[in-house]
Design an enzyme around this catalytic site. Sequence first.
Site, PDB file in Angstrom:
ATOM      1  N   ASN A  41      -5.286  -5.946  -7.442  1.00 45.65           N
ATOM      2  CA  ASN A  41      -4.060  -6.126  -6.642  1.00 45.65           C
ATOM      3  C   ASN A  41      -4.208  -7.356  -5.758  1.00 45.65           C
ATOM      4  OD1 ASN A  41      -3.470  -3.615  -7.689  1.00 45.65           O
ATOM      5  ND2 ASN A  41      -4.157  -2.528  -5.864  1.00 45.65           N
ATOM      6  N   ASP A  42      -5.317  -7.401  -5.048  1.00 45.59           N
ATOM      7  CA  ASP A  42      -5.528  -8.560  -4.187  1.00 45.59           C
ATOM      8  C   ASP A  42      -5.896  -9.793  -4.993  1.00 45.59           C
ATOM      9  OD1 ASP A  42      -4.956  -7.925  -1.499  1.00 45.59           O
ATOM     10  OD2 ASP A  42      -6.638  -6.532  -1.529  1.00 45.59           O
ATOM     11  N   ARG A  51     -15.009   3.239  -0.283  1.00 46.60           N
ATOM     12  CA  ARG A  51     -14.883   1.865   0.206  1.00 46.60           C
ATOM     13  C   ARG A  51     -14.908   1.890   1.728  1.00 46.60           C
ATOM     14  NH1 ARG A  51      -9.609  -1.438  -1.373  1.00 46.60           N
ATOM     15  NH2 ARG A  51      -8.548   0.050  -0.020  1.00 46.60           N
ATOM     16  N   ARG A 109      -9.998   5.314  -0.802  1.00 49.65           N
ATOM     17  CA  ARG A 109      -9.507   4.425   0.263  1.00 49.65           C
ATOM     18  C   ARG A 109      -9.697   5.121   1.610  1.00 49.65           C
ATOM     19  NH1 ARG A 109      -5.512   2.909  -3.881  1.00 49.65           N
ATOM     20  NH2 ARG A 109      -5.491   0.647  -4.085  1.00 49.65           N
ATOM     21  N   GLU A 160     -12.123  -9.473  -5.054  1.00 52.69           N
ATOM     22  CA  GLU A 160     -10.695  -9.469  -4.699  1.00 52.69           C
ATOM     23  C   GLU A 160     -10.176 -10.855  -4.360  1.00 52.69           C
ATOM     24  OE1 GLU A 160      -9.330  -5.639  -2.758  1.00 52.69           O
ATOM     25  OE2 GLU A 160     -11.058  -6.148  -1.520  1.00 52.69           O
ATOM     26  N   CYS A 211     -10.429  -1.385 -10.198  1.00 51.18           N
ATOM     27  CA  CYS A 211      -9.759  -0.283  -9.500  1.00 51.18           C
ATOM     28  C   CYS A 211      -8.405  -0.693  -8.954  1.00 51.18           C
ATOM     29  CB  CYS A 211     -10.649   0.252  -8.382  1.00 51.18           C
ATOM     30  SG  CYS A 211     -11.086  -0.983  -7.172  1.00 51.18           S
ATOM     31  N   ARG A 268       1.599  -9.917  -2.088  1.00 54.82           N
ATOM     32  CA  ARG A 268       1.860  -8.664  -2.807  1.00 54.82           C
ATOM     33  C   ARG A 268       2.859  -7.774  -2.086  1.00 54.82           C
ATOM     34  NH1 ARG A 268      -3.875  -5.453  -2.068  1.00 54.82           N
ATOM     35  NH2 ARG A 268      -2.715  -3.546  -2.397  1.00 54.82           N
ATOM     36  N   HIS A 294       0.804  -1.218   0.000  1.00 56.92           N
ATOM     37  CA  HIS A 294       0.000   0.000   0.000  1.00 56.92           C
ATOM     38  C   HIS A 294       0.837   1.268   0.000  1.00 56.92           C
ATOM     39  CE1 HIS A 294      -3.279  -2.773   0.501  1.00 56.92           C
ATOM     40  NE2 HIS A 294      -3.967  -1.818  -0.105  1.00 56.92           N
TER      41      HIS A 294
HETATM   42  C1  PEP Z   1      -7.057  -4.095  -4.845  1.00 57.30           C
HETATM   43  O1  PEP Z   1      -6.882  -5.020  -4.057  1.00 57.30           O
HETATM   44  O2  PEP Z   1      -6.840  -4.196  -6.077  1.00 57.30           O
HETATM   45  C2  PEP Z   1      -7.539  -2.800  -4.377  1.00 57.30           C
HETATM   46  C3  PEP Z   1      -7.906  -1.859  -5.211  1.00 57.30           C
HETATM   47  O3  PEP Z   1      -7.546  -2.602  -3.041  1.00 57.30           O
HETATM   48  P1  PEP Z   1      -6.225  -2.337  -2.178  1.00 57.30           P
HETATM   49  O4  PEP Z   1      -5.057  -2.185  -3.119  1.00 57.30           O
HETATM   50  O5  PEP Z   1      -6.456  -1.122  -1.370  1.00 57.30           O
HETATM   51  O6  PEP Z   1      -6.102  -3.578  -1.350  1.00 57.30           O
HETATM   52 MG    MG Z   2      -7.647  -4.854  -2.019  1.00 57.19          MG
END
Ligand code: PEP
Ligand code: MG
Length: 753
Positions: free
Chosen positions: A623-624, A502, A466, A600, A671, A634, A359
């Site tokens: 991402n997740d 979110r 976020r 996710e 996203c 990650r 993050h």
């Molecule tokens: C994701 O997981 O792609 C996402 C947008 O949320 P975050 O990166 O905040 O976990």
């Molecule tokens: Mg996420």
Amino acid sequence: MLNSLRQIVQEVNSAPDLNAVLEIIVRRVKAAMNADVCSVFLRNQSNVYVLMATDGLHQNAVGKVSLSKEEGLVGYVATREEPINIDDAESHVKFQYFPETGEERFSSFLGAPIIHHRQVLGVLVVQQTQKRRFDEGDEAFLVTMSAQLAGVIAHAEATGALRGIGQKKEARFTGVAGASGVAIGRCVVSSPLADLYSVPYQTCEDVERELDFFQNCLSDVREDVKNLGEELENRLNKEERILFDAYLAMLDDKSLGGEVREKIRAGLSAQYSWSQVILEHVSTFNSMSDPYLRERASDVRDLGSRVLAALQQASSANKREYPDNTILVGEDLTASVLAEVPQGKLAGIVSLRGSSNSHIAILARSMGIPTVMGAVDLPFTHLDGHELIVDGYRGAVFADPSDAMREQYQEIVDEDKLLVAGLESLKDLPCETTDKHRVALWVNTGLKADAIISIERGAEGVGLYRTEVPFMLRDRFPSEEEQRAVYREQLEAFAPHTVTMRTLDIGGDKSLPYFPITEDNPFLGWRGIRVTLDHPEIFLSQVRAMLKASEGLGNLRIMLPMISNVAELEIAQMLIYRAYDELLEEGFSVQMPPIGVMVEVPAAVYQAKEFAARVDFLSVGSNDLTQYLLAVDRNNARVADLYHSLHPAVLRALKKVVDDSHSEGISVSICGELAGDPSAALLLVAMGFDVLSMSAANLLKVKSVIRAVSLEQAEKILDEVMAFPDAESINRCLEGTFREAGLTRLLRPDTDG
Ligand code: PEP
Ligand code: MG
């Protein structure tokens, strides 16, 4: 065996430099294996293996004997990348004789490669005069030893590289590309309070003043310890009382205090001197074989942290000064540490931990700050005040660059500025393909500053706000009213465009300083919706704040993170309805906002239809989703090479989510960071995503790519890549397409650094 292994590693870990590391290794391994010789050969820049240390061969051979990969038994071990165990070395075809080592006296040879991140760094060898077949246990010991030592050697080599700076060439350290771009500036080391391991190397200008300062802090802590001991006197048993006395004795002039004073007299700062003395003692205790004495290491560390905190708090030097073009460097940076740097001064970021989808890297990307993550071997405590270049395209850091290198990178900085300026003209143009297929380009936000840049770049909405970011910048949960005010600002800034908020997504690598979550496996643990459903009071006050903030604006959407089953969704929906009803009863004129689910986790991909039937929109958190589909953390730089955002499994999952959402008649967005990758964006458009939401820094690059192709072309590329078996082929195909279209500059600049 285990004990000597642990002790050797401990000793090596606290050695001051590479030479000391190697000396300890050869001496201790030779003794532990009862061998006549132990030697270490390390690969140099010309790919030659040089004898760097030995216990048993002639010392004057050190630095002189060297072998290529094709030469001798050492070269043979390096080539085969596995241990070689021979009882009669001289008769082996690969044996090579070096008179300067006196090697003819040794018959048996056991060598193990030293491998770090798949690279052979060197070879660890033991030898014996008599014919001796080293047994399986010996072999296993040497392999274990060299595997454990590889990281320490790599780190010591990196520190050694730094010592050479200013002489010939800049030192280069590698990590993982975190946020693209190049920064040239001065290093400021971020050291958390009372962390003995991250105190920057600093000298002191006025020795007498530094000594007085140290003396005063030490007296204060002694007084505190004494008072605490007296207060607790009746509640402590005999052993605990002895511990307090031991603490006081340690702070004495004749003990730690005296050692620190010596270092200060040699010109070092009190904080650095103190941390070094404590760490030396901690490592001495740690390497003791007596378990009771070993335990004392933690007492020394405790006491050390306590005094360090006092030194840091009392020191005016602790009120950090941030030069223009600050490059912030730290072991584990947090959002609040970034926020401490005054606006406009932060040029680059280097984090020793984390990876490209941590993050902190995402935050850096949204701020447009070039960042390198996972620079594990960076000797950061020695870099404070040095000039650094951060290459956020390649994941490299250069310390004290030569003029030639600085110029080369300055050119890239200038080119990047031109590129951004050139894209400005796209700001008010629609995001559509050449055959007029329209795609919504939205932004991901969190910081206040995000809203301003986003609007400047022509964002048409927020696909992910976020909310945890404002939570992270506080020292307690924000109240409902505090939240309402922050959310209102965000909603007003973008009105009439949609803002997708979110609900609090903490856990994993996002922790709140005032609500720590400690777990063995945090990414599979208590995070996202799991935390907030267990704490409905937090969830409800957040949702109430969002709804109140949207009064009169009507541009709010609420999105739920980490949903992995229908029950979680239904409970969350029920709570949102409850908050909504309560507010109506209280007289607020709020509207029920659209509710969406983030996809996710793999379970959500397979249940996309069920979720789609119950909500107003889906949004993929790639991402997740990527980390869970590929089982690649990650946040872990060690497996960054396996985090393939364009893995065929990821692409198929994305396509399925789009199709399932559309079959239920709802809109679907993405996203995750993938949406901001210009080459991936083409595929996402072709898949049918209605909204791409990304950090503002990428918005215009993505728009320029989408405006350069037709939907038909994008669909053709998608069809082609969907048939590929791996991410490498997919990336190659996309790079080829971009090259042909003359769009390579949008991916990353060419450097040969
Ligand atoms: C994701 O997981 O792609 C996402 C947008 O949320 P975050 O990166 O905040 O976990
Ligand atoms: Mg996420």
